[in-house]
Design a protein around this motif. Structure first.
Motif, PDB file in Angstrom:
ATOM      1  N   ASN A  68      -5.201 -34.309  -8.412  1.00 61.84           N
ATOM      2  CA  ASN A  68      -4.814 -32.986  -8.915  1.00 61.84           C
ATOM      3  C   ASN A  68      -5.862 -31.894  -8.753  1.00 61.84           C
ATOM      4  O   ASN A  68      -5.804 -30.875  -9.404  1.00 61.84           O
ATOM      5  CB  ASN A  68      -4.446 -33.087 -10.400  1.00 61.84           C
ATOM      6  CG  ASN A  68      -2.960 -32.995 -10.568  1.00 61.84           C
ATOM      7  OD1 ASN A  68      -2.227 -33.000  -9.570  1.00 61.84           O
ATOM      8  ND2 ASN A  68      -2.513 -32.906 -11.788  1.00 61.84           N
ATOM      9  N   THR A  69      -6.833 -32.127  -7.906  1.00 64.39           N
ATOM     10  CA  THR A  69      -7.916 -31.140  -7.799  1.00 64.39           C
ATOM     11  C   THR A  69      -7.591 -30.044  -6.789  1.00 64.39           C
ATOM     12  O   THR A  69      -8.329 -29.091  -6.660  1.00 64.39           O
ATOM     13  CB  THR A  69      -9.220 -31.817  -7.355  1.00 64.39           C
ATOM     14  OG1 THR A  69      -8.915 -32.550  -6.160  1.00 64.39           O
ATOM     15  CG2 THR A  69      -9.769 -32.745  -8.417  1.00 64.39           C
ATOM     16  N   LYS A  70      -6.479 -30.205  -6.069  1.00 66.29           N
ATOM     17  CA  LYS A  70      -6.223 -29.300  -4.950  1.00 66.29           C
ATOM     18  C   LYS A  70      -5.345 -28.081  -5.286  1.00 66.29           C
ATOM     19  O   LYS A  70      -5.212 -27.174  -4.478  1.00 66.29           O
ATOM     20  CB  LYS A  70      -5.565 -30.077  -3.797  1.00 66.29           C
ATOM     21  CG  LYS A  70      -6.526 -30.997  -3.070  1.00 66.29           C
ATOM     22  CD  LYS A  70      -7.246 -30.248  -1.963  1.00 66.29           C
ATOM     23  CE  LYS A  70      -8.521 -30.868  -1.490  1.00 66.29           C
ATOM     24  NZ  LYS A  70      -8.474 -32.194  -1.033  1.00 66.29           N
ATOM     25  N   HIS A  71      -4.746 -28.080  -6.496  1.00 64.36           N
ATOM     26  CA  HIS A  71      -3.804 -27.000  -6.815  1.00 64.36           C
ATOM     27  C   HIS A  71      -4.317 -25.609  -6.464  1.00 64.36           C
ATOM     28  O   HIS A  71      -3.606 -24.778  -5.946  1.00 64.36           O
ATOM     29  CB  HIS A  71      -3.464 -27.004  -8.302  1.00 64.36           C
ATOM     30  CG  HIS A  71      -2.400 -27.998  -8.646  1.00 64.36           C
ATOM     31  ND1 HIS A  71      -1.329 -28.239  -7.845  1.00 64.36           N
ATOM     32  CD2 HIS A  71      -2.246 -28.798  -9.717  1.00 64.36           C
ATOM     33  CE1 HIS A  71      -0.557 -29.154  -8.398  1.00 64.36           C
ATOM     34  NE2 HIS A  71      -1.103 -29.517  -9.537  1.00 64.36           N
ATOM     35  N   LYS A  72      -5.585 -25.365  -6.781  1.00 58.19           N
ATOM     36  CA  LYS A  72      -6.105 -23.992  -6.668  1.00 58.19           C
ATOM     37  C   LYS A  72      -6.330 -23.537  -5.236  1.00 58.19           C
ATOM     38  O   LYS A  72      -6.423 -22.353  -4.966  1.00 58.19           O
ATOM     39  CB  LYS A  72      -7.407 -23.884  -7.453  1.00 58.19           C
ATOM     40  CG  LYS A  72      -7.147 -23.837  -8.945  1.00 58.19           C
ATOM     41  CD  LYS A  72      -8.336 -23.298  -9.715  1.00 58.19           C
ATOM     42  CE  LYS A  72      -7.973 -23.015 -11.147  1.00 58.19           C
ATOM     43  NZ  LYS A  72      -7.476 -24.204 -11.869  1.00 58.19           N
ATOM     44  N   THR A  73      -6.413 -24.476  -4.305  1.00 57.63           N
ATOM     45  CA  THR A  73      -6.765 -24.070  -2.938  1.00 57.63           C
ATOM     46  C   THR A  73      -5.582 -24.145  -1.962  1.00 57.63           C
ATOM     47  O   THR A  73      -5.769 -24.132  -0.766  1.00 57.63           O
ATOM     48  CB  THR A  73      -7.905 -24.956  -2.401  1.00 57.63           C
ATOM     49  OG1 THR A  73      -7.481 -26.304  -2.560  1.00 57.63           O
ATOM     50  CG2 THR A  73      -9.201 -24.713  -3.117  1.00 57.63           C
ATOM     51  N   LEU A  74      -4.373 -24.231  -2.507  1.00 59.42           N
ATOM     52  CA  LEU A  74      -3.210 -24.374  -1.632  1.00 59.42           C
ATOM     53  C   LEU A  74      -2.695 -23.003  -1.188  1.00 59.42           C
ATOM     54  O   LEU A  74      -1.636 -22.565  -1.615  1.00 59.42           O
ATOM     55  CB  LEU A  74      -2.116 -25.169  -2.345  1.00 59.42           C
ATOM     56  CG  LEU A  74      -2.483 -26.634  -2.616  1.00 59.42           C
ATOM     57  CD1 LEU A  74      -1.455 -27.299  -3.511  1.00 59.42           C
ATOM     58  CD2 LEU A  74      -2.614 -27.420  -1.313  1.00 59.42           C
ATOM     59  N   ASN A  75      -3.485 -22.334  -0.371  1.00 57.12           N
ATOM     60  CA  ASN A  75      -3.063 -20.985   0.034  1.00 57.12           C
ATOM     61  C   ASN A  75      -2.990 -20.819   1.554  1.00 57.12           C
ATOM     62  O   ASN A  75      -3.222 -19.742   2.079  1.00 57.12           O
ATOM     63  CB  ASN A  75      -3.984 -19.932  -0.581  1.00 57.12           C
ATOM     64  CG  ASN A  75      -5.434 -20.290  -0.340  1.00 57.12           C
ATOM     65  OD1 ASN A  75      -5.717 -21.175   0.474  1.00 57.12           O
ATOM     66  ND2 ASN A  75      -6.347 -19.638  -1.026  1.00 57.12           N
TER      67      ASN A  75
END
Ligand code: KG4
Ligand code: ZN
Length: 364
Positions: A217-224
């Motif tokens: 769950n560490t990737k949520h913030k970088t999914l752009n």
């Protein structure tokens, strides 16, 4: 009042008996989805043929499960649009025939508006009834409250993405929506590009979930990676067609092994882009119209990430707005929400005046 509702707008053949708009006495859903999986999408003629095969058995089974005789039903309801013309005709002609034979009033229902009414069904009390046809288990809403007006509803289905403001069951105004592809369509088309099975929404959601578990769950913030078209526009309009092009470009830059390795991540990227646009526009609608309730509806409302992000956003910034999302079983097509809508906007018309309208919009 007991309403026997029929829904055949696409690839599901469904019937349900609903009491007073909120209680499900019986519900049956037959789907031809396995056939469409083989063709990677729906071929309308195949869907209509399957509707013909299923309609009578589905109605018969629903009556049997309810333990009611047909004369204990007070009225009929049927989806008359929007949808695939051949599929719609099967439900509408069947309902009209029953109305004539049984001498029961018949209420035509707009499928898109009806989707919203899954939020009026108290699934906590009735889980065994609605889950009858499904093998998957779902978490239940634990605190069912009926929505309050004014309400904003976001209807996100396979063919439509609409924001509406509901001042009452009768006064529903379209306030925004997609200019091109629907959110569900964006899931379905990008899933196909990624080599994931139809329907794309659940496939992408599952692949993304596995990716999140693997990356803890560490990737949520970088999914752009992918664009969020129109996210900053002043209006409540959306656009999803560019997403497909962006995904296609990214995939074309990869060899088959890299694509396989990145399928989970790309699924999460697609999901995050769609979810961000839906949330941002809904929040703008809430700021503009100050509703007492916010309602999610349509097949895409089954998406876990979408619900999670909505819940977080509303809890953080709009505590006075009650958030409603149907049990996942009632998000995708069924006849329960058709019966509920017909009860709350009870407007029977003579059977011979009812016609299918494949192009019906949410505000017509
Ligand atoms: O409302 P619906 O059952 O049928 C229409 O009226 O169109 O919506 C079907 C759409 C499909 O595009 C499907 O991919 C999407 O809902 N869908 C989902 C999920 N479950 C179904 N999209 C995202 N996440 C899901 N879990
Ligand atoms: Zn639908």
């Amino acid at each position: 009042m007991r309403i026997l509702a029929i829904e055949t707008s696409c690839d599901e053949t469904a019937a349900a008996i609903i009491e007073n708009g909120t209680k499900v006495l019986a519900s049956t859903v037959a789907t031809s989805i396995d056939m469409h999986r083989k063709t990677g999408g729906i071929i309308p003629e195949n869907a209509a043929r399957e509707q013909i095969v299923s309609i009578i058995p589905v109605i018969t089974e629903t009556l049997a499960k309810s333990m009611l005789y047909w004369d204990q039903v007070d009225a009929l309801a049927v989806t008359f649009g929007p949808g695939l013309i051949g599929s719609l005709l099967v439900g509408v002609e069947t309902a009209k025939t029953l109305s004539l034979l049984w001498k029961k009033p018949i209420v035509p229902a707009n499928h898109l508006v009806a989707h919203i009414y899954a939020n009026w069904i108290d699934t906590k009390e009735q889980y065994s009834v609605i889950s009858d046809q499904y093998s998957v288990s779902h978490t239940l809403n634990t605190d069912h409250r009926s929505p309050s007006f004014p309400a904003i509803a976001l209807v996100v289905s396979g063919g439509h993405t609409d924001l509406v403001c509901m001042e009452s069951h009768q006064k529903i105004t379209w306030i925004g929506g997609t200019r091109d592809d629907a959110a569900g369509e964006a899931f379905d088309k990008t899933a196909r590009l990624l080599g994931l099975p139809y329907p794309g929404g659940p496939s992408i959601s599952k692949a993304a979930e596995i990716f999140f578990i693997k990356t803890q769950n560490t990737k949520h913030k970088t999914l752009n990676l992918f664009p969020r078209p129109m996210i900053d526009s002043e209006d409540l309009d959306m656009s999803f067609s560019g997403l497909k092009t962006a995904v296609s470009r990214e995939i074309n830059s990869l060899d088959p092994t890299s694509l396989k390795l990145r399928r989970g991540e790309l699924s999460a990227q697609v999901q995050e882009a769609i979810v961000d646009v839906l949330i941002s526009k809904s929040i703008s609608a809430i700021k503009k119209y100050h509703p007492r309730s916010f309602l999610l509806a349509g097949g895409v409302a089954a998406n876990k990430r979408l619900k999670e992000k909505f819940q977080e956003e509303l809890a953080a910034n709009f505590l006075s707005v009650s958030f409603h999302v149907p049990n996942p079983i009632l998000c995708t097509d069924n006849a329960v929400f058709i019966g509920s809508r017909a009860y709350f906007d009870y407007n029977p018309i003579p059977w011979n005046k009812i016609d299918v309208n494949p192009e019906l919009t949410i505000s017509s």
